[in-house]
Motif scaffolding. Structure first.
Motif, PDB file in Angstrom:
ATOM      1  N   PHE A  26       0.814  -1.211   0.000  1.00 34.21           N
ATOM      2  CA  PHE A  26       0.000   0.000   0.000  1.00 34.21           C
ATOM      3  C   PHE A  26       0.853   1.269   0.000  1.00 34.21           C
ATOM      4  O   PHE A  26       0.333   2.367   0.125  1.00 34.21           O
ATOM      5  CB  PHE A  26      -0.928  -0.006   1.223  1.00 34.21           C
ATOM      6  CG  PHE A  26      -1.768  -1.248   1.306  1.00 34.21           C
ATOM      7  CD1 PHE A  26      -2.885  -1.403   0.505  1.00 34.21           C
ATOM      8  CD2 PHE A  26      -1.429  -2.277   2.166  1.00 34.21           C
ATOM      9  CE1 PHE A  26      -3.648  -2.553   0.563  1.00 34.21           C
ATOM     10  CE2 PHE A  26      -2.194  -3.433   2.231  1.00 34.21           C
ATOM     11  CZ  PHE A  26      -3.312  -3.573   1.429  1.00 34.21           C
ATOM     12  N   ASN A  27       2.167   1.085  -0.173  1.00 41.26           N
ATOM     13  CA  ASN A  27       3.081   2.227  -0.260  1.00 41.26           C
ATOM     14  C   ASN A  27       2.952   3.149   0.951  1.00 41.26           C
ATOM     15  O   ASN A  27       2.935   4.374   0.812  1.00 41.26           O
ATOM     16  CB  ASN A  27       2.830   3.016  -1.549  1.00 41.26           C
ATOM     17  CG  ASN A  27       4.010   3.902  -1.913  1.00 41.26           C
ATOM     18  OD1 ASN A  27       5.161   3.570  -1.615  1.00 41.26           O
ATOM     19  ND2 ASN A  27       3.741   5.025  -2.549  1.00 41.26           N
ATOM     20  N   TYR A  28       2.892   2.569   2.137  1.00 40.04           N
ATOM     21  CA  TYR A  28       2.838   3.372   3.346  1.00 40.04           C
ATOM     22  C   TYR A  28       4.200   4.006   3.615  1.00 40.04           C
ATOM     23  O   TYR A  28       5.245   3.459   3.242  1.00 40.04           O
ATOM     24  CB  TYR A  28       2.442   2.517   4.553  1.00 40.04           C
ATOM     25  CG  TYR A  28       1.021   1.989   4.501  1.00 40.04           C
ATOM     26  CD1 TYR A  28       0.001   2.738   3.924  1.00 40.04           C
ATOM     27  CD2 TYR A  28       0.710   0.753   5.035  1.00 40.04           C
ATOM     28  CE1 TYR A  28      -1.299   2.265   3.890  1.00 40.04           C
ATOM     29  CE2 TYR A  28      -0.590   0.262   5.001  1.00 40.04           C
ATOM     30  CZ  TYR A  28      -1.592   1.027   4.417  1.00 40.04           C
ATOM     31  OH  TYR A  28      -2.881   0.545   4.378  1.00 40.04           O
ATOM     32  N   ARG A  34       4.332   2.745   8.689  1.00 41.70           N
ATOM     33  CA  ARG A  34       4.679   1.345   8.909  1.00 41.70           C
ATOM     34  C   ARG A  34       5.165   1.122  10.342  1.00 41.70           C
ATOM     35  O   ARG A  34       4.821   0.126  10.984  1.00 41.70           O
ATOM     36  CB  ARG A  34       5.752   0.893   7.923  1.00 41.70           C
ATOM     37  CG  ARG A  34       5.253   0.810   6.484  1.00 41.70           C
ATOM     38  CD  ARG A  34       6.094  -0.115   5.658  1.00 41.70           C
ATOM     39  NE  ARG A  34       5.861  -1.508   6.011  1.00 41.70           N
ATOM     40  CZ  ARG A  34       6.579  -2.525   5.533  1.00 41.70           C
ATOM     41  NH1 ARG A  34       7.581  -2.297   4.720  1.00 41.70           N
ATOM     42  NH2 ARG A  34       6.302  -3.765   5.891  1.00 41.70           N
ATOM     43  N   LYS A  35       5.971   2.040  10.836  1.00 41.76           N
ATOM     44  CA  LYS A  35       6.448   1.906  12.212  1.00 41.76           C
ATOM     45  C   LYS A  35       5.275   1.956  13.182  1.00 41.76           C
ATOM     46  O   LYS A  35       5.226   1.184  14.150  1.00 41.76           O
ATOM     47  CB  LYS A  35       7.467   3.004  12.535  1.00 41.76           C
ATOM     48  CG  LYS A  35       8.836   2.783  11.907  1.00 41.76           C
ATOM     49  CD  LYS A  35       9.835   3.836  12.349  1.00 41.76           C
ATOM     50  CE  LYS A  35      11.217   3.532  11.803  1.00 41.76           C
ATOM     51  NZ  LYS A  35      12.221   4.534  12.229  1.00 41.76           N
ATOM     52  N   LYS A  91      -7.126   5.048   6.439  1.00 37.73           N
ATOM     53  CA  LYS A  91      -6.307   4.701   5.280  1.00 37.73           C
ATOM     54  C   LYS A  91      -6.300   3.203   5.009  1.00 37.73           C
ATOM     55  O   LYS A  91      -6.271   2.776   3.849  1.00 37.73           O
ATOM     56  CB  LYS A  91      -4.872   5.199   5.484  1.00 37.73           C
ATOM     57  CG  LYS A  91      -3.991   5.065   4.244  1.00 37.73           C
ATOM     58  CD  LYS A  91      -2.699   5.838   4.387  1.00 37.73           C
ATOM     59  CE  LYS A  91      -1.892   5.770   3.104  1.00 37.73           C
ATOM     60  NZ  LYS A  91      -0.656   6.591   3.187  1.00 37.73           N
ATOM     61  N   THR A  92      -6.321   2.389   6.055  1.00 35.52           N
ATOM     62  CA  THR A  92      -6.318   0.937   5.873  1.00 35.52           C
ATOM     63  C   THR A  92      -7.698   0.397   5.517  1.00 35.52           C
ATOM     64  O   THR A  92      -7.820  -0.743   5.074  1.00 35.52           O
ATOM     65  CB  THR A  92      -5.834   0.228   7.150  1.00 35.52           C
ATOM     66  OG1 THR A  92      -6.684   0.604   8.234  1.00 35.52           O
ATOM     67  CG2 THR A  92      -4.391   0.589   7.471  1.00 35.52           C
ATOM     68  N   GLY A  93      -8.718   1.200   5.749  1.00 30.64           N
ATOM     69  CA  GLY A  93     -10.077   0.758   5.447  1.00 30.64           C
ATOM     70  C   GLY A  93     -10.752   0.029   6.579  1.00 30.64           C
ATOM     71  O   GLY A  93     -11.906  -0.401   6.436  1.00 30.64           O
ATOM     72  N   PHE A 152      -5.440  -6.412  10.337  1.00 25.61           N
ATOM     73  CA  PHE A 152      -5.122  -5.944   8.985  1.00 25.61           C
ATOM     74  C   PHE A 152      -3.612  -5.935   8.771  1.00 25.61           C
ATOM     75  O   PHE A 152      -3.105  -6.397   7.741  1.00 25.61           O
ATOM     76  CB  PHE A 152      -5.686  -4.532   8.770  1.00 25.61           C
ATOM     77  CG  PHE A 152      -5.318  -3.920   7.445  1.00 25.61           C
ATOM     78  CD1 PHE A 152      -6.122  -4.128   6.330  1.00 25.61           C
ATOM     79  CD2 PHE A 152      -4.168  -3.144   7.310  1.00 25.61           C
ATOM     80  CE1 PHE A 152      -5.782  -3.568   5.095  1.00 25.61           C
ATOM     81  CE2 PHE A 152      -3.822  -2.590   6.086  1.00 25.61           C
ATOM     82  CZ  PHE A 152      -4.630  -2.801   4.974  1.00 25.61           C
ATOM     83  N   SER A 153      -2.882  -5.404   9.739  1.00 25.66           N
ATOM     84  CA  SER A 153      -1.426  -5.280   9.610  1.00 25.66           C
ATOM     85  C   SER A 153      -0.758  -6.637   9.484  1.00 25.66           C
ATOM     86  O   SER A 153       0.122  -6.834   8.643  1.00 25.66           O
ATOM     87  CB  SER A 153      -0.860  -4.528  10.817  1.00 25.66           C
ATOM     88  OG  SER A 153      -1.414  -3.231  10.918  1.00 25.66           O
TER      89      SER A 153
END
Length: 240
Positions: A161-163, A168-169, A204-206, A222-223
């Motif tokens: 998802f190009n975070y 990401r951290k 953003k993650t939905g 999700f992560s």
């Protein structure tokens, strides 16, 4: 000379390692940490002081709150040159798979002996693809070959998802179960900024569209399921 850091919540493990290496010059125990958070603070301090990072990290995979697998995954994403040896008390297939899937460089069981520790350290620092405790009863090399191939396909450097690095951290620290105050310190943010970042990532993650049983649980699931934090677990491997 190689420098290593221990991350284990059992003080006896630290004592044994210190005894093993107190007179050695090829490997030096630089720091003993009792939690993932304590280690993350230590790494941050080293960077702020512009001191060299350790060459090797020894992590207990089963620690309370922030587990060793989450820490190993985090380190391999943001500090890929640091080697990682996973410790475990259980000779289980699931633990071995998880050690490989979280990108570690070796797997060693407790209790351990000096010759095994030295052998593991030397092989890992000499570039062996994956060190496996010779006492394991698990089917080697099939289990290692399959899980290493799987992790290369699905996990290493995955960011579909190009975070951003900050995003990401945050996801990894959230999966670790760190409270906002600790996340704020590690990310150099205020607590209010962390709360806003959380709201931002929920959208953003939905996961904001999912049933609101628990936003935190939805975000963690999700992560992990998208290999963004921690590792794809054993069940994910079985259903690949």
């Amino acid at each position: 000379m190689y420098r290593f850091v221990m991350v284990d919540d059992h003080y006896r493990t630290h004592w044994r390692f210190r005894d093993f290496f107190i007179e050695r010059t090829d490997f030096v125990m630089e720091k003993a940490c009792y939690s993932a958070y304590e280690f993350l603070v230590y790494i941050k301090d080293l960077e702020l002081e512009k001191k060299p990072l350790p060459d090797l990290l020894v992590i207990d995979i089963n620690m309370p709150i922030a587990d060793g697998a989450s820490l190993a995954h985090y380190m391999k994403i943001f500090y890929p040159n640091i080697k990682i040896l996973i410790l475990t008390v259980h000779d289980h297939e699931e633990n071995l798979f998880n050690a490989t899937l979280c990108l570690a460089d070796g797997f060693l069981m407790k209790p351990f002996f000096e010759d095994l520790i030295i052998d593991a350290f030397q092989r890992i620092m000499n570039g062996e693809e994956f060190y496996l405790d010779p006492r394991t009863t698990l089917p080697y090399p099939t289990i290692i070959e399959e899980s290493l191939v799987y992790r290369e396909e699905r996990i290493r450097n995955v960011n579909p998802f190009n975070y951003s690095e900050l995003e990401r951290k945050y996801l990894i620290f959230q999966v670790m179960g760190l409270p906002n105050q600790r996340i704020a310190y590690l990310l150099d943010l205020s607590i209010e900024e962390v709360k806003k970042l959380h709201e931002h990532m929920v959208v953003k993650t939905g996961v904001s569209k999912l049933p609101k049983i628990s936003e935190d649980s939805n975000l963690r699931n999700f992560s992990i399921s998208h290999n963004l934090a921690r590792m794809a677990d054993f069940r994910a491997f079985l259903t690949k």
